[in-house]
Design an enzyme around this catalytic site. Structure first.
Site, PDB file in Angstrom:
ATOM      1  N   CYS A 257      11.964   7.862 -12.940  1.00 30.84           N
ATOM      2  CA  CYS A 257      12.751   6.632 -13.110  1.00 30.84           C
ATOM      3  C   CYS A 257      13.790   6.716 -14.221  1.00 30.84           C
ATOM      4  CB  CYS A 257      11.805   5.464 -13.399  1.00 30.84           C
ATOM      5  SG  CYS A 257      10.651   5.190 -12.069  1.00 30.84           S
TER       6      CYS A 257
HETATM    7  N1  LIG Z   1       6.554   6.653  -9.593  1.00 30.62           N
HETATM    8  C1  LIG Z   1       6.742   5.591 -10.339  1.00 30.62           C
HETATM    9  O1  LIG Z   1       6.100   5.408 -11.359  1.00 30.62           O
HETATM   10  C2  LIG Z   1       7.773   4.523  -9.961  1.00 30.62           C
HETATM   11  C3  LIG Z   1       7.810   3.343 -10.717  1.00 30.62           C
HETATM   12  C4  LIG Z   1       8.709   2.345 -10.372  1.00 30.62           C
HETATM   13  C5  LIG Z   1       9.589   2.551  -9.302  1.00 30.62           C
HETATM   14  N2  LIG Z   1       9.554   3.725  -8.594  1.00 30.62           N
HETATM   15  C6  LIG Z   1      10.483   3.858  -7.475  1.00 30.62           C
HETATM   16  O2  LIG Z   1       9.758   3.723  -6.268  1.00 30.62           O
HETATM   17  C7  LIG Z   1      10.311   4.556  -5.253  1.00 30.62           C
HETATM   18  C8  LIG Z   1       9.245   5.495  -4.704  1.00 30.62           C
HETATM   19  O3  LIG Z   1       8.813   6.333  -5.757  1.00 30.62           O
HETATM   20  P1  LIG Z   1       7.455   7.160  -5.692  1.00 30.62           P
HETATM   21  O4  LIG Z   1       7.223   7.654  -7.075  1.00 30.62           O
HETATM   22  O5  LIG Z   1       6.385   6.375  -5.018  1.00 30.62           O
HETATM   23  O6  LIG Z   1       7.906   8.368  -4.730  1.00 30.62           O
HETATM   24  P2  LIG Z   1       6.923   9.421  -4.033  1.00 30.62           P
HETATM   25  O7  LIG Z   1       7.744  10.638  -3.781  1.00 30.62           O
HETATM   26  O8  LIG Z   1       5.640   9.540  -4.793  1.00 30.62           O
HETATM   27  O9  LIG Z   1       6.569   8.732  -2.636  1.00 30.62           O
HETATM   28  C9  LIG Z   1       7.489   8.496  -1.647  1.00 30.62           C
HETATM   29  C10 LIG Z   1       6.840   8.753  -0.294  1.00 30.62           C
HETATM   30  O10 LIG Z   1       7.766   8.372   0.710  1.00 30.62           O
HETATM   31  C11 LIG Z   1       7.589   9.264   1.794  1.00 30.62           C
HETATM   32  N3  LIG Z   1       8.766   9.174   2.664  1.00 30.62           N
HETATM   33  C12 LIG Z   1      10.000   9.687   2.462  1.00 30.62           C
HETATM   34  N4  LIG Z   1      10.803   9.353   3.492  1.00 30.62           N
HETATM   35  C13 LIG Z   1      10.078   8.611   4.355  1.00 30.62           C
HETATM   36  C14 LIG Z   1      10.347   7.988   5.588  1.00 30.62           C
HETATM   37  N5  LIG Z   1      11.559   8.050   6.139  1.00 30.62           N
HETATM   38  N6  LIG Z   1       9.354   7.308   6.200  1.00 30.62           N
HETATM   39  C15 LIG Z   1       8.125   7.249   5.649  1.00 30.62           C
HETATM   40  N7  LIG Z   1       7.797   7.825   4.469  1.00 30.62           N
HETATM   41  C16 LIG Z   1       8.762   8.501   3.831  1.00 30.62           C
HETATM   42  C17 LIG Z   1       7.386  10.610   1.121  1.00 30.62           C
HETATM   43  O11 LIG Z   1       6.752  11.541   2.009  1.00 30.62           O
HETATM   44  C18 LIG Z   1       6.496  10.223  -0.063  1.00 30.62           C
HETATM   45  O12 LIG Z   1       5.119  10.340   0.218  1.00 30.62           O
HETATM   46  C19 LIG Z   1      11.498   5.251  -5.898  1.00 30.62           C
HETATM   47  O13 LIG Z   1      12.635   4.500  -5.670  1.00 30.62           O
HETATM   48  C20 LIG Z   1      11.167   5.195  -7.382  1.00 30.62           C
HETATM   49  O14 LIG Z   1      12.315   5.238  -8.192  1.00 30.62           O
HETATM   50  C21 LIG Z   1       8.650   4.708  -8.886  1.00 30.62           C
END
Ligand SMILES: NC(=O)c1ccc[n+]([C@@H]2O[C@H](COP(=O)([O-])OP(=O)(O)OC[C@H]3O[C@@H](n4cnc5c(N)ncnc54)[C@H](O)[C@@H]3O)[C@@H](O)[C@H]2O)c1
Length: 423
Positions: A257
């Site tokens: 992030c």
């Molecule tokens: N990790 C954190 O602590 C956090 C905190 C706040 C916000 N975010 C935001 O949340 C969002 C997700 O982050 P994350 O850390 O969970 O990512 P991540 O990579 O852990 O998970 C994302 C998942 O989405 C899946 N994916 C990708 N394309 C897809 C599709 N077309 N259909 C279905 N599944 C699909 C991937 O295989 C993956 O498992 C991002 O925008 C991030 O900036 C993350």
């Protein structure tokens, strides 16, 4: 509930809705991960396998890679990645693909909510036209909202359910529908007047951290020259009961992030002929931190009549912050590359990351080394990049020749302090 993207954000959300008594269907394109979760194996360290098994036992939780099922849930929460491209511009391919797939199966009455962090305008300008290609009209046939995730992996004081959640709707009905859904799992909801306000809110939160961390990183370098310990300064300043919020320096910014999200705003700001100077300056300082750590390391070796070239270095901690298993954007990776470039022989230890995987920028091909007293003595220096709580710092300092500490992890170590160099 349908949750699209079952990663660090989607999985904890699924858990909370399941606990709230709702039926949850998780969607992910990663077949291996889907299989793992189906077998009750958690892909994330801070979510125990037992919790996944409990979710499965309720019979209210299922996970699939079959997108045809997208028409089943009443609400679809999108939690897919929003990284930066090589040119540091928003990479919206995951959000776009997800919306195109949803549009194929969208049915009347469904609510679609984006949770991924993004620039203000994404929901209206990017998502809405794609979803309306389904022939359905937002606000009448289906509903659209934005609610940013505020997950803080490893934070034991908060869980998804207890972190207040900001929600903005495309219209009044969409907001109302989103509130009705989220209140089943989240204790405090903060409705705002539009998707744009909710999108901007998340970017403000992360830019605030990015800029403040850059400031203490800069002060760390200045105070070091002045012979003042920044950590002691922050500890003292933190005693002020109002008007001061402590931020801590480190070897550089990490995680999914803080190093990324502010640049979504920088990109969008260009459309309005406005530079985001604070964000760009912060980015410059934070990006320089691994170089600073390497310079301090060279100076410390120099003091001991050694050069970095040919030295054996053990980097402790690969994760971007303590007690988690996430290496995305971790400064440890950059540090390892810089140290290798200077001719050092580098190994790492991280109890949560047994080996490195190929990433967009890095392909280190390394495995975590065991940690024994004899091992520690073999290295010319040990560099603490991540301050995991499981490390025994007194023991590490006792057996290492030299310790470069980028996290003030050795603060409480009493013996052999002459071996410690803060960087
Ligand atoms: N990790 C954190 O602590 C956090 C905190 C706040 C916000 N975010 C935001 O949340 C969002 C997700 O982050 P994350 O850390 O969970 O990512 P991540 O990579 O852990 O998970 C994302 C998942 O989405 C899946 N994916 C990708 N394309 C897809 C599709 N077309 N259909 C279905 N599944 C699909 C991937 O295989 C993956 O498992 C991002 O925008 C991030 O900036 C993350």
């Amino acid at each position: 509930m349908g949750i699209v993207g079952m990663g660090y954000v989607g999985l904890p959300l699924a858990r909370e809705f399941c606990r709230g008594g709702m039926k949850v269907l998780g969607f992910d394109i990663n077949k291996q991960m889907v299989e793992k979760i189906r077998r009750g194996i958690s892909p994330i360290k801070h979510i125990p396998h037992q919790e996944i098994r409990e979710m499965l036992q309720t019979q209210r939780f299922q996970i699939t890679d079959n997108m045809k099922q997208l028409s089943q849930p009443d609400a679809l929460l999108i939690c897919v990645p929003t990284p930066l491209t090589e040119n540091r511009e928003p990479d919206m391919q995951y959000v776009e693909t997800t919306c195109k797939t949803i549009a194929k199966y969208l049915r009347k009455g469904q609510l679609v909510v984006l949770e991924s962090t993004t620039y203000p305008g994404t929901t209206r300008e990017l998502m809405l036209p794609i979803l309306e290609r389904s022939g359905l009209k937002a606000g009448r046939d289906f509903f659209l909202a934005y609610s940013p995730e505020r997950e803080d992996p490893g934070n034991k004081n908060f869980r998804t359910a207890t972190i207040p959640k900001v929600i903005g709707g495309m219209d009044k009905t969409s907001l109302k529908k989103a509130i009705e859904i989220y209140c089943r799992a989240i204790k405090t909801l903060i409705p705002v007047s539009s998707c744009e306000v909710a999108e901007a809110c998340k970017i403000l939160e992360n830019s605030y951290r990015c800029v403040n961390i850059a400031m203490v990183n800069e002060l760390k370098m200045l105070f070091d020259r002045m012979g003042i310990d920044i950590w002691e300064v922050i500890k003292a300043a933190s005693t002020k009961p109002f008007g001061f919020q402590a931020f801590y320096p480190g070897p550089g910014l990490g995680g999914h992030c803080i190093p990324i999200d502010p640049f979504y705003l920088t990109w969008k700001a260009r459309q309005y002929d406005m530079p985001t100077r604070f964000i760009e300056l912060a980015g410059e300082i934070n990006t320089n931190m691994p170089y600073y750590v390497v310079m301090k390391t060279m100076e410390a070796l120099n003091e001991r009549k050694k050069s970095l070239k040919g030295s054996k270095v053990l980097v402790l901690g690969l994760a971007y912050k303590k007690d988690i298993d996430d290496v995305r954007e971790s400064p440890s990776l950059e540090l390892i590359e810089l140290l290798r470039d200077k001719g050092a022989q580098v190994d790492y230890n991280d109890p949560y990351i047994p080996k490195t995987h190929k990433q967009r920028k890095y392909n280190l091909g390394m495995r975590s080394k065991g940690l024994t007293a004899a091992m520690l003595r073999k290295y010319d220096l040990v560099l603490i990049a991540t301050d995991h709580s499981s490390y025994d710092y007194e023991w590490i300092v006792k057996h290492a020749h030299l310790v470069i500490d980028t996290r003030n992890a050795t603060d409480k170590v009493r013996s052999n302090r002459n071996r410690i160099v803060k960087a």
